[in-house]
Scaffold this motif. Sequence first.
Motif, short mmCIF file in Angstrom:
data_model
loop_
_atom_site.label_atom_id
_atom_site.label_comp_id
_atom_site.label_asym_id
_atom_site.label_seq_id
_atom_site.Cartn_x
_atom_site.Cartn_y
_atom_site.Cartn_z
N LYS A 142 0.84 -1.20 0.00
CA LYS A 142 0.00 0.00 0.00
C LYS A 142 0.88 1.25 0.00
N GLN A 143 1.91 1.27 0.82
CA GLN A 143 2.80 2.42 0.88
C GLN A 143 3.55 2.63 -0.43
N ILE A 144 3.93 1.53 -1.07
CA ILE A 144 4.61 1.64 -2.37
C ILE A 144 3.68 2.28 -3.40
N GLY A 145 2.42 1.85 -3.42
CA GLY A 145 1.44 2.44 -4.34
C GLY A 145 1.21 3.92 -4.06
N MET A 146 1.11 4.25 -2.78
CA MET A 146 0.93 5.66 -2.41
C MET A 146 2.15 6.48 -2.80
N LEU A 147 3.34 5.91 -2.62
CA LEU A 147 4.57 6.60 -3.00
C LEU A 147 4.64 6.80 -4.52
N ALA A 148 4.25 5.78 -5.27
CA ALA A 148 4.23 5.91 -6.74
C ALA A 148 3.23 6.96 -7.18
N GLY A 149 2.06 6.98 -6.55
CA GLY A 149 1.07 8.01 -6.87
C GLY A 149 1.58 9.40 -6.54
N ALA A 150 2.27 9.52 -5.40
CA ALA A 150 2.85 10.81 -5.02
C ALA A 150 3.94 11.22 -6.00
N GLY A 151 4.68 10.25 -6.52
CA GLY A 151 5.71 10.55 -7.53
C GLY A 151 5.10 11.14 -8.79
N SER A 152 3.98 10.56 -9.22
CA SER A 152 3.29 11.11 -10.39
C SER A 152 2.75 12.51 -10.09
N GLN A 189 1.31 13.71 -21.92
CA GLN A 189 2.03 12.96 -20.90
C GLN A 189 1.50 13.22 -19.49
N ARG A 190 0.79 14.30 -19.32
CA ARG A 190 0.26 14.65 -17.99
C ARG A 190 -0.91 13.76 -17.58
N TRP A 191 -1.71 13.33 -18.52
CA TRP A 191 -2.93 12.59 -18.19
C TRP A 191 -2.67 11.27 -17.47
N PRO A 192 -1.74 10.43 -17.93
CA PRO A 192 -1.51 9.19 -17.18
C PRO A 192 -0.93 9.46 -15.79
N HIS A 193 -0.15 10.53 -15.65
CA HIS A 193 0.36 10.87 -14.31
C HIS A 193 -0.78 11.31 -13.40
N LEU A 194 -1.73 12.05 -13.96
CA LEU A 194 -2.90 12.43 -13.17
C LEU A 194 -3.66 11.18 -12.71
N ALA A 213 -1.25 3.02 -15.90
CA ALA A 213 -1.08 4.47 -16.03
C ALA A 213 0.39 4.85 -16.13
N ALA A 214 1.21 4.28 -15.25
CA ALA A 214 2.64 4.60 -15.26
C ALA A 214 3.31 4.10 -16.54
N ALA A 242 6.32 9.38 -22.83
CA ALA A 242 7.55 10.15 -22.60
C ALA A 242 8.69 9.63 -23.47
N THR A 243 8.78 8.32 -23.62
CA THR A 243 9.82 7.74 -24.47
C THR A 243 9.60 8.15 -25.92
N TYR A 244 8.36 8.09 -26.36
CA TYR A 244 8.02 8.53 -27.72
C TYR A 244 8.42 9.99 -27.91
#
Length: 164
Positions: free
Chosen positions: A7-17, A41-46, A71-72, A79-81
Amino acid sequence: MFEFTHKQIGMLAGAGSAALLAAAFVFQSIGYAPCELCIMQRWPHLAAAVIGGLMAVLGWKRWLALLGLVAAATALGLATYHAGVEMKLWLGPQHCSGGVSGLASMSTQDLLSALEKAPVVRCDEVSWKLFGISMAGWNAICSAVLTAFWAACARGRRRVVGTA
């Protein structure tokens, strides 16, 4: 050593986005206008940020983790494209990377109309770099890390991250 729960990893990944989105808006506020691919590129991070928030409220759910992973990975692909377009490895969208096909056969009105629809910022030009890497390149790097975090979250295992 210390561990994070899935759960914390998912929350951290969401916070990273969410942090990447915030950085994009800061750059925009100081005068770096985004191109069309930057906006895309912003939409999947949102989506990933919202999913991380949902995980904070609902707890760890594999389906949420898998949505975060999608999403990530989408952010990573875009971003790679975009970074490849900037490095001239492949062509970007015609309307975003310059060049209007059929210029010679266009009427003056058609040409003016095409120019009005053209983006102000081109997708194939780098507006900012750090250590020789463009914003799209940094987004790809950060998105790859976040994709790995979401993958770890989706596996539902604890991950040792460092030493205390």
